[in-house]
Design a protein around this motif. Structure first.
Motif, PDB file in Angstrom:
ATOM      1  N   LEU A   1      51.570  75.011  63.354  1.00 20.38           N
ATOM      2  CA  LEU A   1      52.024  74.411  61.996  1.00 20.38           C
ATOM      3  C   LEU A   1      51.896  76.161  60.981  1.00 20.38           C
ATOM      4  O   LEU A   1      52.510  75.897  59.825  1.00 20.38           O
ATOM      5  CB  LEU A   1      50.969  73.478  61.361  1.00 20.38           C
ATOM      6  CG  LEU A   1      51.383  71.965  62.024  1.00 20.38           C
ATOM      7  CD1 LEU A   1      50.323  71.121  61.615  1.00 20.38           C
ATOM      8  CD2 LEU A   1      52.469  71.444  61.356  1.00 20.38           C
ATOM      9  N   LEU A   2      50.612  76.782  61.320  1.00 21.12           N
ATOM     10  CA  LEU A   2      50.260  77.950  59.851  1.00 21.12           C
ATOM     11  C   LEU A   2      51.275  79.224  60.804  1.00 21.12           C
ATOM     12  O   LEU A   2      52.170  79.442  59.797  1.00 21.12           O
ATOM     13  CB  LEU A   2      48.624  78.332  60.732  1.00 21.12           C
ATOM     14  CG  LEU A   2      48.578  79.708  60.533  1.00 21.12           C
ATOM     15  CD1 LEU A   2      48.459  79.644  58.406  1.00 21.12           C
ATOM     16  CD2 LEU A   2      47.139  80.607  60.894  1.00 21.12           C
TER      17      LEU A   2
ATOM     18  N   SER B   1      54.345  77.789  59.071  1.00 23.60           N
ATOM     19  CA  SER B   1      54.490  77.535  57.477  1.00 23.60           C
ATOM     20  C   SER B   1      54.888  79.128  57.786  1.00 23.60           C
ATOM     21  O   SER B   1      55.277  79.632  56.464  1.00 23.60           O
ATOM     22  CB  SER B   1      53.343  77.587  56.817  1.00 23.60           C
ATOM     23  OG  SER B   1      51.596  77.474  57.678  1.00 23.60           O
TER      24      SER B   1
ATOM     25  N   ILE C   1      58.448  80.403  57.600  1.00 18.94           N
ATOM     26  CA  ILE C   1      59.032  79.698  56.328  1.00 18.94           C
ATOM     27  C   ILE C   1      58.825  80.534  55.456  1.00 18.94           C
ATOM     28  O   ILE C   1      59.491  80.813  54.967  1.00 18.94           O
ATOM     29  CB  ILE C   1      58.665  78.443  56.467  1.00 18.94           C
ATOM     30  CG1 ILE C   1      59.002  77.162  57.314  1.00 18.94           C
ATOM     31  CG2 ILE C   1      59.061  77.804  54.645  1.00 18.94           C
ATOM     32  CD1 ILE C   1      58.786  75.960  57.388  1.00 18.94           C
ATOM     33  N   LEU C   2      57.792  81.229  55.177  1.00 18.34           N
ATOM     34  CA  LEU C   2      57.079  81.460  54.154  1.00 18.34           C
ATOM     35  C   LEU C   2      57.687  82.834  53.718  1.00 18.34           C
ATOM     36  O   LEU C   2      57.892  83.975  52.992  1.00 18.34           O
ATOM     37  CB  LEU C   2      55.392  81.844  53.527  1.00 18.34           C
ATOM     38  CG  LEU C   2      55.268  80.643  52.856  1.00 18.34           C
ATOM     39  CD1 LEU C   2      53.336  80.532  52.976  1.00 18.34           C
ATOM     40  CD2 LEU C   2      55.364  80.611  51.308  1.00 18.34           C
TER      41      LEU C   2
END
Length: 84
Positions: free
Chosen positions: A12-13, A16, A19-20
């Protein structure tokens, strides 16, 4: 096979962060430059310290090598089957 919670959190990290990075490419590039400069500074400092005191640097490098070898050692498959 169930996934361990730490693996799920790590994925998940990573997702994310990807995506950032896609949302803010300029900031990502700047962070990459800062990280590269920091790593190069650390390596340069280690190199200078090793040049100033080669004895302790060799001892430390040998200790790190042994720790990695002990942690990652896998006995040959033939010996594992013989003991089973």
């Amino acid at each position: 096979m169930r996934r361990r919670p730490d693996r799920i959190l790590r994925q998940l990290l990573a997702a994310s962060l990807i995506i950032l990075a896609l949302m803010h490419p300029e900031t990502t590039a700047h962070l990459a430059e800062i990280a590269a400069a920091m790593i190069l500074g650390i390596v340069n400092g280690i190199g200078q310290a090793a040049a100033a005191q080669p004895g302790p640097a060799l001892l430390l490098a040998g200790g790190i090598y042994l720790a990695i070898e002990i942690r990652t050692h896998r006995p040959p498959a033939a010996r594992v089957r013989a003991h089973a």
